[in-house]
Design a protein around this motif. Structure first.
Motif, PDB file in Angstrom:
ATOM      1  N   PHE A 289       0.827  -1.212   0.000  1.00 45.26           N
ATOM      2  CA  PHE A 289       0.000   0.000   0.000  1.00 45.26           C
ATOM      3  C   PHE A 289       0.858   1.259   0.000  1.00 45.26           C
ATOM      4  N   GLU A 290       1.977   1.214   0.705  1.00 46.41           N
ATOM      5  CA  GLU A 290       2.863   2.373   0.790  1.00 46.41           C
ATOM      6  C   GLU A 290       3.823   2.463  -0.404  1.00 46.41           C
ATOM      7  N   GLY A 291       3.867   1.420  -1.205  1.00 46.95           N
ATOM      8  CA  GLY A 291       4.764   1.378  -2.351  1.00 46.95           C
ATOM      9  C   GLY A 291       4.152   2.007  -3.590  1.00 46.95           C
ATOM     10  N   PRO A 292       4.854   1.886  -4.712  1.00 47.34           N
ATOM     11  CA  PRO A 292       4.374   2.473  -5.967  1.00 47.34           C
ATOM     12  C   PRO A 292       3.190   1.694  -6.540  1.00 47.34           C
ATOM     13  N   SER A 293       2.454   2.344  -7.381  1.00 45.38           N
ATOM     14  CA  SER A 293       1.319   1.698  -8.039  1.00 45.38           C
ATOM     15  C   SER A 293       1.797   0.551  -8.929  1.00 45.38           C
ATOM     16  N   PRO A 294       1.032  -0.545  -8.967  1.00 46.88           N
ATOM     17  CA  PRO A 294       1.325  -1.574  -9.972  1.00 46.88           C
ATOM     18  C   PRO A 294       1.270  -0.962 -11.366  1.00 46.88           C
ATOM     19  N   GLN A 295       1.958  -1.582 -12.293  1.00 45.41           N
ATOM     20  CA  GLN A 295       2.001  -1.053 -13.661  1.00 45.41           C
ATOM     21  C   GLN A 295       0.600  -1.013 -14.270  1.00 45.41           C
ATOM     22  N   LYS A 296       0.315   0.083 -14.938  1.00 49.34           N
ATOM     23  CA  LYS A 296      -0.986   0.223 -15.591  1.00 49.34           C
ATOM     24  C   LYS A 296      -1.088  -0.754 -16.756  1.00 49.34           C
ATOM     25  N   PRO A 297      -2.151  -1.548 -16.830  1.00 52.86           N
ATOM     26  CA  PRO A 297      -2.318  -2.474 -17.957  1.00 52.86           C
ATOM     27  C   PRO A 297      -2.360  -1.721 -19.282  1.00 52.86           C
ATOM     28  N   SER A 298      -1.750  -2.287 -20.279  1.00 55.49           N
ATOM     29  CA  SER A 298      -1.684  -1.625 -21.587  1.00 55.49           C
ATOM     30  C   SER A 298      -3.051  -1.625 -22.270  1.00 55.49           C
ATOM     31  N   ASP A 299      -3.216  -0.696 -23.186  1.00 52.15           N
ATOM     32  CA  ASP A 299      -4.455  -0.648 -23.971  1.00 52.15           C
ATOM     33  C   ASP A 299      -4.630  -1.939 -24.762  1.00 52.15           C
ATOM     34  N   GLU A 300      -3.517  -2.490 -25.229  1.00 52.67           N
ATOM     35  CA  GLU A 300      -3.593  -3.732 -26.015  1.00 52.67           C
ATOM     36  C   GLU A 300      -4.150  -4.878 -25.179  1.00 52.67           C
ATOM     37  N   LEU A 301      -3.692  -4.971 -23.922  1.00 54.40           N
ATOM     38  CA  LEU A 301      -4.207  -6.028 -23.030  1.00 54.40           C
ATOM     39  C   LEU A 301      -5.672  -5.791 -22.728  1.00 54.40           C
ATOM     40  N   MET A 302      -6.043  -4.567 -22.454  1.00 54.22           N
ATOM     41  CA  MET A 302      -7.447  -4.240 -22.164  1.00 54.22           C
ATOM     42  C   MET A 302      -8.332  -4.614 -23.351  1.00 54.22           C
ATOM     43  N   GLN A 303      -7.874  -4.279 -24.548  1.00 52.48           N
ATOM     44  CA  GLN A 303      -8.655  -4.578 -25.747  1.00 52.48           C
ATOM     45  C   GLN A 303      -8.783  -6.089 -25.951  1.00 52.48           C
ATOM     46  N   LYS A 304      -7.684  -6.807 -25.745  1.00 56.09           N
ATOM     47  CA  LYS A 304      -7.697  -8.259 -25.935  1.00 56.09           C
ATOM     48  C   LYS A 304      -8.670  -8.933 -24.979  1.00 56.09           C
ATOM     49  N   LEU A 305      -8.596  -8.573 -23.700  1.00 57.50           N
ATOM     50  CA  LEU A 305      -9.448  -9.209 -22.691  1.00 57.50           C
ATOM     51  C   LEU A 305     -10.903  -8.776 -22.838  1.00 57.50           C
ATOM     52  N   ALA A 306     -11.109  -7.515 -23.209  1.00 57.41           N
ATOM     53  CA  ALA A 306     -12.475  -7.035 -23.409  1.00 57.41           C
ATOM     54  C   ALA A 306     -13.130  -7.749 -24.586  1.00 57.41           C
ATOM     55  N   GLU A 307     -12.391  -7.896 -25.665  1.00 58.25           N
ATOM     56  CA  GLU A 307     -12.920  -8.593 -26.842  1.00 58.25           C
ATOM     57  C   GLU A 307     -13.269 -10.043 -26.515  1.00 58.25           C
ATOM     58  N   LYS A 308     -12.413 -10.671 -25.727  1.00 57.89           N
ATOM     59  CA  LYS A 308     -12.646 -12.062 -25.320  1.00 57.89           C
ATOM     60  C   LYS A 308     -13.961 -12.209 -24.570  1.00 57.89           C
ATOM     61  N   ALA A 309     -14.312 -11.196 -23.773  1.00 57.28           N
ATOM     62  CA  ALA A 309     -15.527 -11.249 -22.955  1.00 57.28           C
ATOM     63  C   ALA A 309     -16.716 -10.538 -23.601  1.00 57.28           C
ATOM     64  N   GLY A 310     -16.520  -9.997 -24.809  1.00 57.72           N
ATOM     65  CA  GLY A 310     -17.607  -9.289 -25.492  1.00 57.72           C
ATOM     66  C   GLY A 310     -17.928  -7.947 -24.876  1.00 57.72           C
ATOM     67  N   LEU A 311     -16.891  -7.254 -24.388  1.00 55.55           N
ATOM     68  CA  LEU A 311     -17.080  -5.976 -23.715  1.00 55.55           C
ATOM     69  C   LEU A 311     -16.430  -4.835 -24.489  1.00 55.55           C
ATOM     70  N   ASP A 312     -16.935  -3.637 -24.250  1.00 53.54           N
ATOM     71  CA  ASP A 312     -16.304  -2.420 -24.753  1.00 53.54           C
ATOM     72  C   ASP A 312     -15.093  -2.145 -23.873  1.00 53.54           C
ATOM     73  N   TRP A 313     -13.905  -2.084 -24.445  1.00 55.34           N
ATOM     74  CA  TRP A 313     -12.697  -1.995 -23.635  1.00 55.34           C
ATOM     75  C   TRP A 313     -12.554  -0.661 -22.904  1.00 55.34           C
ATOM     76  N   GLN A 314     -13.291   0.354 -23.344  1.00 59.69           N
ATOM     77  CA  GLN A 314     -13.202   1.673 -22.711  1.00 59.69           C
ATOM     78  C   GLN A 314     -14.207   1.868 -21.572  1.00 59.69           C
ATOM     79  N   THR A 315     -15.228   0.999 -21.500  1.00 60.09           N
ATOM     80  CA  THR A 315     -16.223   1.109 -20.430  1.00 60.09           C
ATOM     81  C   THR A 315     -16.318  -0.180 -19.603  1.00 60.09           C
ATOM     82  N   GLY A 316     -15.930  -1.304 -20.208  1.00 59.34           N
ATOM     83  CA  GLY A 316     -16.092  -2.581 -19.531  1.00 59.34           C
ATOM     84  C   GLY A 316     -17.509  -3.117 -19.617  1.00 59.34           C
TER      85      GLY A 316
END
Length: 321
Positions: A289-316
């Protein structure tokens, strides 16, 4: 009274633990990133603010890719209106249907929880307890704890001994699965029965699950020698153990709103007779909690996982047809 006794005599319980499947690391990276920013927003955040609305997108995509931790966290954020949508009941209902695929017992408990809240499920008067008992039998730790508490509150001297034994079964099963409140309640019962070693063990389990009162009881228990004092746990004095439990209690108490657990407890203060290892005074959650933020997931990963689940990657949210 004969009818009541007959019902109780036929009430049995076989402890079942809900299997928590492994979560894909790539999917879970969305949860890790969202949780970090979500929790850092807990103290000063405003309901519906930009942080929670944005983190909901990560939680949604992770949830519909099988991440039950993301699913449960998002359900809670929607239930508490920290994430604001037009129809929260509808989204929670669909999330819970998704949860059934990974944690069916927990999903059944959530149905029970939602019955009185206009969340898409209804039953007859008193019928909700059938959902609760079914969830407990399926392995939901929350349901097992709730059933145990209900049985404990029944005012019936004739069935006291039977109910006490049954309550211990329900609470023990929930405690073994990491239900901190169950560990605390079970420990109190062991204390009253002077089963001090069992009380110490179950309170320790409660601390792992993040129950602050279990930590406070152990902090007191390892320094109290007077059997008439509250939280006497057999008179085994170890001031360093007491201090470590007190430090953990202080942190859990101060940051109660973060829903912290202490899975690294055995590395900090293992149960006696194990010797205490060196410790820097921080639990693993605190370092994270006191450390740095985990790395932000890339847009490519968000798009890939959203497409897999049939979701809009920008809204979920589900893609519009």
């Amino acid at each position: 009274m004969q009818k009541t006794n007959s019902i109780l005599d036929n009430l049995t319980f076989e402890c079942k633990h809900e299997v928590r499947p492994s979560i894909d690391k790539e999917v879970h990276s969305l949860y890790d990133y969202a949780l970090y920013h979500d929790l850092h927003n807990m103290w000063r955040g405003k309901k519906g603010d930009e942080v929670w609305q944005n983190m909901a997108v990560y939680y949604r995509i992770a949830a519909y890719n099988g991440d039950y931790q993301a699913n449960l966290r998002l359900q809670w954020l929607l239930e508490t209106k920290r994430v604001v949508v037009k129809k929260p009941q509808t989204e929670v209902y669909h999330l819970n249907k998704e949860l059934e695929k990974t944690l069916p017992a927990t999903a059944m408990y959530k149905l029970y929880y939602h019955l009185d809240s206009n969340y898409g499920v209804k039953t007859t008067s008193g019928g909700k307890f059938a959902y609760l008992r079914k969830a407990a039998d399926m392995g939901s730790r929350e349901a097992q704890f709730a059933v145990g508490e209900i049985l404990e509150r029944i005012d019936d001297k004739a069935t006291f001994a039977f109910r006490t034994a049954l309550v211990e079964q329900f609470l023990s099963c929930a405690s073994q699965q990491g239900m901190g409140e169950a560990s605390k309640s079970l420990g109190i019962g062991f204390e009253l029965d002077k089963r001090y070693q069992e009380a110490i063990q179950v309170y320790h389990q409660g601390v792992k699950a993040g129950n602050k009162l279990s930590a406070l009881t152990l902090a007191d228990g390892f320094r109290i020698t007077n059997s008439k004092q509250l939280d006497y746990l057999g008179g085994y004095v170890d001031l360093e153990r007491s201090t470590r439990y007190q430090m953990i209690y202080d942190y859990l108490s101060t940051y109660y709103f973060l829903k912290i657990t202490v899975p690294d407890l055995d590395e900090i203060v293992p149960l006696p007779p194990a010797k205490l290892p060196p410790w820097d005074g921080k639990i693993a959650f605190q370092r994270w909690f006191e450390g740095p933020s985990p790395q932000k997931p890339s847009d490519e990963l968000m798009q890939k996982l959203a497409e897999k689940a049939g979701l809009d990657w920008q809204t979920g949210l589900p893609m519009k047809k």
